[in-house]
Structures are given as structure tokens and as C-alpha cells.
Design a protein around this motif. Structure first.
Motif, short mmCIF file in Angstrom:
data_model
loop_
_atom_site.label_atom_id
_atom_site.label_comp_id
_atom_site.label_asym_id
_atom_site.label_seq_id
_atom_site.Cartn_x
_atom_site.Cartn_y
_atom_site.Cartn_z
N CYS A 128 44.13 35.87 45.96
CA CYS A 128 44.28 36.89 44.92
C CYS A 128 45.24 36.31 43.88
O CYS A 128 46.34 35.86 44.22
CB CYS A 128 44.84 38.18 45.50
N CYS B 179 42.03 43.89 46.32
CA CYS B 179 43.05 43.27 47.15
C CYS B 179 43.81 44.35 47.94
O CYS B 179 44.18 45.39 47.37
CB CYS B 179 44.03 42.50 46.26
N HIS C 188 46.73 44.40 48.77
CA HIS C 188 48.10 44.55 48.31
C HIS C 188 48.20 45.62 47.22
O HIS C 188 48.64 46.73 47.48
CB HIS C 188 48.64 43.18 47.81
N ARG C 189 47.72 45.36 46.03
CA ARG C 189 47.78 46.36 44.96
C ARG C 189 46.44 46.53 44.23
O ARG C 189 46.39 46.85 43.05
CB ARG C 189 48.88 46.02 43.95
N LYS C 190 45.37 46.26 44.97
CA LYS C 190 44.00 46.56 44.51
C LYS C 190 43.49 45.71 43.34
O LYS C 190 42.50 46.05 42.70
CB LYS C 190 43.84 48.06 44.19
N TYR C 191 44.15 44.64 43.04
CA TYR C 191 43.66 43.76 41.98
C TYR C 191 42.29 43.20 42.40
O TYR C 191 42.08 42.93 43.58
CB TYR C 191 44.66 42.62 41.79
N TYR D 66 46.94 37.80 41.62
CA TYR D 66 47.99 38.64 41.07
C TYR D 66 49.33 38.29 41.72
O TYR D 66 50.26 37.86 41.03
CB TYR D 66 47.63 40.12 41.27
N HIS D 67 49.41 38.42 43.07
CA HIS D 67 50.67 38.06 43.73
C HIS D 67 50.48 37.02 44.83
O HIS D 67 51.36 36.80 45.64
CB HIS D 67 51.34 39.29 44.35
N GLY D 68 49.27 36.46 44.90
CA GLY D 68 49.08 35.29 45.75
C GLY D 68 48.73 35.52 47.21
O GLY D 68 48.86 34.60 48.02
N TYR D 69 48.29 36.72 47.60
CA TYR D 69 47.79 36.87 48.98
C TYR D 69 46.63 35.90 49.17
O TYR D 69 45.79 35.76 48.27
CB TYR D 69 47.26 38.30 49.20
#
Ligand code: FES
Ligand SMILES: [Fe+2]
Length: 342
Positions: free
Chosen positions: A70, A50, A52-55, A72-75
């Protein structure tokens, strides 16, 4: 990251029947890749990180409309890989997923992990026999904990059949018969003609032949990762068209580090409705591959613990493998000079 794998080339990324509306992760040349299908059934492959933070996106989920979220934080990303939503805020962050060039044909999904500008579908070899109604085949993928080059060299030097596969496809005739090698650009081909030989057990059973037989092996390596073996077996003296034809495709796809995906397809153009024969051939193919996997994993340990590289001895039957090794080294050097990295 500069990878030790060639990336400017087509690799078999997945069989078509492996990829559906769920997210499938596979490492390819040290890159995490997430495969999935859009609602119109087209296949997509994006980097499984991702922005955002590579999840891993493969741990997220796919909506019915093809939006990838994603978890993790919903992108949220649309079919083109562009971020179209974030739960936290109304204005959208600039974020686009790296998407890889893909070609889906004949039941296989080919991926180009390197520079997308260089991806050229015409570089793919003919695999139409995988879907030709006059042929039947089995396919799959076997995990291999050994570096890609060891698998390439294994397939380019089939002399090893005599020693590693003596109960199925190998016998003394293989090692005793020299190969002709041709190099055409990066492509390396070899040819071995065995005439009036004893039939190895696999061919005796799967072609119903008794000795003596003639056996042809024509291998083609399309660097970096595609190998096709054309096999013909016939009662001695009859040659074509009485010969039994088989083809074996290997997709040799580097995974993470020194791991390799060993994709295979085994096809034949005779007795194509004989399911018992198909099952027998599939079992044999997997048994032979397991012998190779065991050998290559044993060899991998020896290469990994000998970083100084003690000098290797070589013989005439190594010629195709040495040409293949040289082609890969040339491609890698060319890429690294151009700083092609990912
Ligand atoms: S890591 Fe994917 S949304 Fe945060
Ligand atoms: Fe083998």
C-alpha cells in the motif's frame, strides 16, 4: 453494506488478457476489487481497500516477488494477503486482505463476490468454445451506465432486435416469431425458431447467405450474471450441418451503484481464419452493443426518476425476461434473509 446486487454467484470479473503484473481496479457488486497476477501467473483478486486506512491498494504497487504494498503508509501483504511488513514498526499488525474466490478458464476470470463457502466452480457454464481450435472469437468489455437488471432483460427479450437493431441483426421476423421459455431451477432459457425468413444484413454478410434463411436463437441465462446465446443460420431447408454457428457470451457484472460492466465474446465455427470477417463481426457487435447501451442508459434515467414505480405493461415476449427478473429477486431475497453482506 447491504448491496442491491446478488453476490452469491459467479460474475465475469475480467478477461485473462486484461490482468497482468500491474494492479487493476474494477468495482464488482459495489465492492472495489484489485486484480493482479503472482509471479507464477496465478490470478488474485483482493478487496481494494487497505485494512489500515482504506486507501486503494490498486494505487500501491506489486513487487517482483508478488508482495503488494500500500503506497499510503507502506503496509505490505504477501501472496496470501497477510500483512508481512510495515515500515513504522518491527512487530506486525494483524491485517489480512479479503481475497475472492476466482476461476480462470477459457480466457476468462470468474469472480464470486459473496460468501466464499458457497463458491462452486461446477456452477459455471461451458465456455470451452472460447478456446476450442475449431472456433474463433473476439471479446471485450463495454461500460454501461445502467442497472444490471436492464441488461439482463434486454438480452432475455431479443424481440427488441426488430426495433433497436434494424440495420444489422433485426428485422420484422424476430418480433413476429414467438419464443418458448423453459425454467430449470434458477436458469432461464428461451428459444426462437425463424424459418423461411429474410436474412438480416449482418447474417447476409457474415454467412454469405441470401434469403430465405432459417435462423435459430437459443438463449440461456445463468443468474445472476451470465448469458449465452447460441445462434444458427442456414439456407432455408438445409438445416444442420450446413448451418452457420455463432455463440455470444455476455458477462453482465454489476459495478458501482447502477453501473454495469458489459463483457462480451462473439464466436463462430466457420471461416475461422478470415480476419476480415472477424473484423467485420467485431465492428458489428460493438455497433449493436452501442445501440443497446444508448437504449439502456435512456431507460435507466426513466427508472431512476420513477422510484414510485408506475405499473409496467407486459406482453408474451417478456416472459423470459420476467422469469429472469424473478430469479434474481429470489436470489437477492435469499441472500438478504441470510444477511449475506460485505
Ligand atoms: S492506508 Fe494503507 S498503509 Fe495506510
Ligand atoms: Fe440488443
Amino acid at each position: 453494506m447491504l448491496s442491491s446486487h446478488v453476490r452469491n454467484g459467479w460474475y465475469l470479473g475480467a478477461w485473462s488478457d486484461e490482468i497482468g503484473r500491474t494492479l487493476t481496479r474494477r468495482w464488482i457488486t459495489d465492492i472495489p476489487v484489485c486484480f493482479y497476477r503472482l509471479p507464477d501467473a496465478t490470478v488474485t483478486a483482493v478487496e481494494d481497500r487497505c485494512p489500515h486506512r482504506k486507501y486503494p491498494l490498486s494505487l500501491g504497487h506489486l513487487d517482483d516477488d508478488g508482495t503488494l504494498q500500500c503506497d499510503y503508509h507502506g503496509y505490505r501483504f504477501d501472496a496470501g494477503g497477510v500483512c508481512v511488513g510495515v515500515a513504522e514498526q518491527a512487530d506486525l499488525p494483524k491485517a489480512t486482505l479479503r481475497r475472492f474466490p476466482l476461476v480462470e478458464k477459457d480466457g476468462a476470470i470468474w469472480i464470486w463476490p459473496g460468501d466464499p463457502e458457497l463458491a462452486d466452480a461446477s456452477l459455471l457454464p461451458d465456455t470451452s468454445w472460447l478456446t476450442d481450435p475449431d472456433w474463433t472469437h473476439v471479446h471485450g468489455v463495454v461500460p454501461l451506465k445502467a442497472r444490471h437488471l436492464l441488461l439482463v432483460e434486454n438480452l432475455l427479450d431479443l424481440t427488441h432486435e426488430t426495433f433497436l437493431h434494424p440495420t444489422s441483426i433485426g428485422n420484422a421476423a424476430v418480433a413476429a416469431t414467438p419464443i418458448d421459455v423453459t425454467v430449470d431451477g434458477d436458469r432461464v432459457a428461451f428459444s426462437r425458431r425463424m424459418t423461411g425468413i429474410e436474412a438480416p444484413p449482418f447474417y447476409e454478410k457474415s454467412c454469405g447467405l441470401t434469403s430465405p434463411v432459417d435462423r435459430w436463437q437459443d438463449g440461456e441465462f445463468y443468474p445472476p450474471g451470465i448469458f449465452i446465446l447460441h445462434i444458427r443460420v442456414a439456407a432455408t431447408g438445409t438445416e444442420e450441418p450446413e448451418g452457420f454457428h455463432m455463440k455470444v457470451l455476455y458477462g453482465m457484472t454489476p459495478g458501482l451503484g447502477n453501473e454495469t460492466h458489459d463483457f462480451y465474446a462473439l464466436a463462430r465455427d466457420y471461416l475461422i481464419d478470415d480476419e476480415e470477417l472477424t473484423e467485420f463481426q467485431h465492428k458489428q457487435q460493438l455497433a449493436v452493443m452501442q445501440e443497446d447501451v444508448d437504449a439502456l442508459e435512456a431507460q435507466e434515467l426513466m427508472y431512476a426518476t420513477d422510484p414510485g414505480g408506475t405499473v409496467e405493461s407486459s406482453i408474451r415476449s417478456d416472459l423470459a425476461a420476467l422469469r429472469g427478473r424473478r430469479a434474481l429477486a429470489k436470489m437477492l431475497a435469499h441472500e438478504q434473509r441470510g444477511n449475506v453482506s460485505a
